[in-house]
Enzyme design. Sequence first.
Site, mmCIF file in Angstrom:
data_model
loop_
_atom_site.group_PDB
_atom_site.id
_atom_site.type_symbol
_atom_site.label_atom_id
_atom_site.label_comp_id
_atom_site.label_asym_id
_atom_site.label_seq_id
_atom_site.Cartn_x
_atom_site.Cartn_y
_atom_site.Cartn_z
ATOM 1 N N LYS A 1 0.832 -1.217 0.000
ATOM 2 C CA LYS A 1 0.000 0.000 0.000
ATOM 3 C C LYS A 1 0.859 1.257 0.000
ATOM 4 O O LYS A 1 0.457 2.293 -0.537
ATOM 5 C CB LYS A 1 -0.974 -0.025 1.174
ATOM 6 C CG LYS A 1 -0.337 -0.104 2.563
ATOM 7 C CD LYS A 1 -0.071 1.244 3.176
ATOM 8 C CE LYS A 1 0.614 1.120 4.521
ATOM 9 N NZ LYS A 1 0.829 2.441 5.156
ATOM 10 N N THR B 1 -3.776 5.373 3.189
ATOM 11 C CA THR B 1 -2.460 5.872 2.800
ATOM 12 C C THR B 1 -2.490 6.540 1.434
ATOM 13 O O THR B 1 -1.709 7.457 1.166
ATOM 14 C CB THR B 1 -1.446 4.712 2.800
ATOM 15 O OG1 THR B 1 -1.574 3.990 4.026
ATOM 16 C CG2 THR B 1 -0.026 5.218 2.685
#
Length: 325
Positions: free
Chosen positions: A181, A238
């Site tokens: 991620k 994120t």
Amino acid sequence: MALCAASHPAGHAVTLWARDASQAEAMAASRQNARYLPGIDFSPSLQVVSGDVLDAAHAADLVIVATPMAALRGTLARLQSLAVPVAWLCKGFEAPADGLPGAAGLMGHEVCAQTAPGLRTGVLSGPSFAQEVARAQPTALVAASAHADVRELLVQAFHCPSLRVYANDDVVGVEVGGAVKNVLAIATGLCDGLQLGLNARAALVTRGLAEMTRLGLALGARTDTFMGLSGLGDLVLTATGDLSRNRRVGLLLAEGRTLAEAIASLGHVAEGVYTARTVALRAAALGVDMPITRAVVDLLDAKMRPAEAVAALMGRDPAAELLLR
């Protein structure tokens, strides 16, 4: 996480150990971490120490490692004699090093298997900016371990009114999600910095999730883990959150900054910068196609300019939408 544990209703005794003695002294005196979490007071019960980490760790029932990924190997080696469970918070793949097994880079549990195979371990992951955890804003995490009692201990240590902790035995899936991620957040920051629009951002997040899942399955993870907190949840946070350092790297690259300038301006570690190449190497070794990750690596290595990276992704041949393609 130390602040969270120290304010737990169960009244845990918590010791925060810092490698840097001067930083530990400053935190103990001011009762704050002025460098990373300014303005957030420590609980009176939180003890801050430095010195030999084993002196503090041997007295604990649970040890949490909160180093960057690059320091995990050395820290676990120092803790290898412990009888109590050890869990880590770092998210990433260790950069490959000459002379070490795992030429394409290793995840945390793989580093531990080489360095401290006798430890009983786990990992805490999920969508969580440190500032919000420290301020007791609502957060949910995953406690992953191959050992049911370690999972339960992590839940007991941290589950509280402001922090929900879910147990999971898919350590591989949780670690892959936490690592990949960060790479995808750089790509999404680039997309936002170039003002490509919300459609483009949604496409990147969705296809990035497919990349993450493909790599995870090739490494032995379960599909459902990537639909949870450590996969989709952490990716959305994120890739879109203003507190994301990795997203900030993408935004700065879109402005025309060099990678060195982008890193220097952060003041913190952006794990995606160091993980991207390792993820790409691991995927290539497994024959897993990860075009977004490859584009990020080319961008970081200055082999492509931002607009060229976007053009390369948009110029790919059409294909059926399958999660594993």
